[in-house]
Design an enzyme around this catalytic site. Structure first.
Site, short mmCIF file in Angstrom:
data_model
loop_
_atom_site.label_atom_id
_atom_site.label_comp_id
_atom_site.label_asym_id
_atom_site.label_seq_id
_atom_site.Cartn_x
_atom_site.Cartn_y
_atom_site.Cartn_z
N LYS A 1 0.81 -1.22 0.00
CA LYS A 1 0.00 0.00 0.00
C LYS A 1 0.85 1.27 0.00
CE LYS A 1 -4.30 -1.85 1.84
NZ LYS A 1 -3.97 -3.24 2.22
C1 LIG Z 1 -4.71 -4.30 1.74
C2 LIG Z 1 -3.99 -5.58 1.70
C3 LIG Z 1 -4.42 -6.61 0.85
C4 LIG Z 1 -5.67 -6.51 0.02
O1 LIG Z 1 -5.57 -5.58 -1.02
P1 LIG Z 1 -6.89 -5.07 -1.76
O2 LIG Z 1 -6.43 -4.06 -2.73
O3 LIG Z 1 -7.77 -4.47 -0.68
O4 LIG Z 1 -7.54 -6.26 -2.39
C5 LIG Z 1 -3.65 -7.76 0.79
N1 LIG Z 1 -2.55 -7.92 1.55
C6 LIG Z 1 -2.12 -6.96 2.39
C7 LIG Z 1 -0.90 -7.21 3.20
C8 LIG Z 1 -2.82 -5.76 2.49
O5 LIG Z 1 -2.39 -4.81 3.30
#
Ligand SMILES: *Cc1c(COP(=O)(O)O)cnc(C)c1O
Length: 434
Positions: free
Chosen positions: A107
Site C-alpha cells: 500500500k
Molecule cells: C490491503 C492488503 C491486501 C488486500 O488488497 P486489496 O487491494 O484491498 O484487495 C492484501 N494484503 C495486504 C498485506 C494488504 O495490506
C-alpha cells in the site's frame, strides 16, 4: 482523462477532481472514460526502461494535463523509490516483493503517489484539508506515512480496536503531528461505515475539506498498475510464456489495477483472486450472485472485507460479461489452517518465509497450477512477514529477525483516541477536536 461515476454516468470529472473527491454522488466510484493502450514496443522492451520511466509512462495518460510533466516525474520517482524484486520460490511460482517501502506493505506505492498528488493539488486550498480513512491494518500506516508532516493536511485514521497487529498499530499510532489515530470499538466494516457517514454529513463538509484515501480513490488505485509492469520487466528476462498472476485480495483494488493494466495490453495468461474466509467473490464466481457479508476475522486481516468495493470496477472493465470475467479470473478461498500450513511448507521446502496474505496467494496459486500443469506465474507479496509475527510464529517456530527500523518504531509510544462505532463521536471529533 475524464472519469465518470459508476453510479451515475452523468457525473464526469478530471483526475484532479477525482483525486480530491475520492468518491462521487451516491458514493459511486470513479472510472476512466477510456482505457489508454500501452505502446506494444514499450511492453515488449520493458527491460530497457528504468522503474521511474515505466511508472511515468503508466500514469501520464491518467493524469492528463492536471499535473505538469516535470512534477509528475518527481512524484512517480518518489513512488517507486524502493526495490520491487521478483523472487523465484520454486520452478513455477515466483513472488513480487512489494514490501520494501517505508511501512513494509504494497500500500506504500498507492499511498505515496496519492499523497504527493493531493499535496500538489491542495497547496492553495483555503479550508482545512482532512484525509479520512478506515483501515483494516495496512492502509492506515501507508497513508499516515505518505502524509506525515505535510503542513496543510491532517490525516484521521479509523481502525478496529484489537484487530490489527502490534507493528501495524505502531505504524498508525506512533507518528503524531498531523496524524490522528482513532481506535474504534468495532469491526473494519464499522470503521468504513463511519467514514461513509462523515462524507455524507453536511455540517462536516461545510466546515472542513474531507477527502478519502482508501483504494477507491483513483490516485491510489491507478498507480498500483505500475508494479505489474515492473514485475513483467523482470519476468521476460527469464521466461517466454505469459504469467499467471495471483493477487491476495480484500477490497479488490490491487487486482483491479492489474486487470486494468491487462486491458491496456499487459500480457498476462490468467488472474487469480486469492481470498481468505471472506469469500463473497469466490461465491460470486460459483453462483453469479454478489452477496456482501459481514466480515469475519482471519489471520490475513488486511483482507477481512465483507463487501469489496472495487469489484464494481472489475465488472465495468469486463463490460459486465460474466463469461469473459470467468475466463480471465479464478477465485479461491483459503482458510486459516491452510494459510498456516502453507507458511510451514514453503519454509521447509524452499526456505522462504511467507506472511499470511502472501500465503493465501501461494495456496491459491498452487491449486490453480495443479489444475493447469503447463502454466507458471507469480504471486504478489503484499506485506513483510514481521508485520504478522503471531501467524508466522505459529507456522515457523524459530524467531524471525525484526529489521532495525522497526525495533525503533516499536519503542515509540502509542497515541490514540478511543471512540465507539456510533457516528456522533466521530462527528464531534471532526467538528471540534482538530
Ligand atoms: C490491503 C492488503 C491486501 C488486500 O488488497 P486489496 O487491494 O484491498 O484487495 C492484501 N494484503 C495486504 C498485506 C494488504 O495490506
Amino acid at each position: 482523462m475524464i472519469y465518470y461515476n459508476l453510479k451515475d454516468h452523468r457525473e464526469k470529472i478530471n483526475f484532479r477532481e477525482a483525486a480530491i473527491k475520492g468518491q462521487g454522488k451516491e458514493k459511486g466510484l470513479f472510472f476512466p472514460e477510456n482505457i489508454p493502450q500501452f505502446d506494444q514496443d514499450f511492453i515488449q522492451n520493458l527491460d530497457q526502461y528504468s522503474n521511474e520511466e515505466i511508472a511515468f509512462r503508466c500514469m501520464a495518460d491518467f493524469v492528463g494535463d492536471e499535473i505538469p510533466s516535470e512534477i509528475l516525474q518527481q512524484i512517480v520517482s518518489e513512488t517507486v523509490s524502493f526495490e520491487i524484486p521478483l523472487i523465484k520460490i520454486n520452478d513455477r511460482i515466483s513472488i513480487l516483493e512489494l514490501f520494501h517501502g517505508p511501512t513494509l506493505a504494497f500500500k506504500d506505492i498507492g499511498a505515496r503517489f496519492m499523497s504527493r498528488c493531493l499535496s500538489y493539488f491542495l497547496k492553495d486550498q483555503q479550508k482545512k484539508v482532512t484525509v479520512l480513512v478506515a483501515t483494516s491494518g495496512d492502509t492506515g500506516g501507508a497513508v499516515a506515512h505518505g502524509f506525515y508532516k505535510i503542513p496543510e493536511i491532517n490525516v484521521v485514521i479509523l481502525y478496529p480496536k484489537n484487530k490489527v497487529s502490534p507493528v501495524q498499530e505502531k505504524q498508525l499510532t506512533a507518528l503524531g503531528e498531523n496524524i490522528f489515530a482513532l481506535e474504534v470499538s468495532g469491526s473494519f466494516d464499522d470503521c468504513q461505515s463511519l467514514v461513509k457517514q462523515a462524507f455524507s454529513d453536511e455540517e462536516i463538509n461545510e466546515k472542513i475539506f474531507l477527502t478519502s484515501a482508501n483504494s477507491i480513490n483513483v490516485a491510489r488505485w491507478l498507480p498500483q498498475q505500475i508494479y505489474y509492469l515492473i514485475a513483467l520487466k523482470q519476468w521476460i528476462q527469464n521466461q517466454k510464456e505469459q504469467p499467471v498472476i495471483c493477487v491476495p485480495s480484500g477490497n479488490f483494488g490491487n487486482i483491479c489495477a492489474g486487470l486494468l493494466a491487462y486491458f491496456r495490453g499487459l500480457p498476462a495468461d490468467h488472474f487469480i483472486a486469492a481470498c481468505n474466509k471472506n469469500q463473497v467473490v469466490p461465491e460470486y464466481f460459483k453462483t453469479q450472485n454478489f452477496n456482501p457479508q459481514k466480515s469475519v476475522s482471519t489471520l490475513s486481516n488486511a483482507m477481512d472485507v465483507g463487501n469489496p468495493s472495487n469489484f464494481v470496477r472489475i465488472l465495468e472493465l469486463f463490460g459486465h460479461q460474466f463469461d469473459s470475467l470467468k475466463n480471465k479470473i479464478s477465485a479461491y478461498s483459503i482458510d486459516d489452517e491452510a494459510t498456516i500450513n502453507t507458511i510451514t511448507e514453503v519454509y521447509k521446502k524452499y526456505g522462504y518465509i511467507l506472511e499470511p496474505h502472501s500465503a493465501v496467494a501461494f495456496a491459491a496459486m498452487e491449486q490453480y497450477l495443479h489444475e493447469n500443469p503447463e502454466k507458471k506465474g507469480f504471486i504478489l507479496g503484499t506485506a513483510h512477514p514481521v508485520k504478522f509475527p503471531d501467524a508466522v510464529k505459529k507456522a515457523i517456530p524459530e524467531k524471525i529477525e525484526i529489521p532495525e527500523a522497526l525495533s525503533d518504531l516499536m519503542k515509540k509510544e502509542k497515541k490514540t483516541i478511543e471512540i465507539n462505532s456510533d457516528f456522533e463521536e466521530l462527528r464531534r471529533f471532526l467538528l471540534h477536536k482538530i
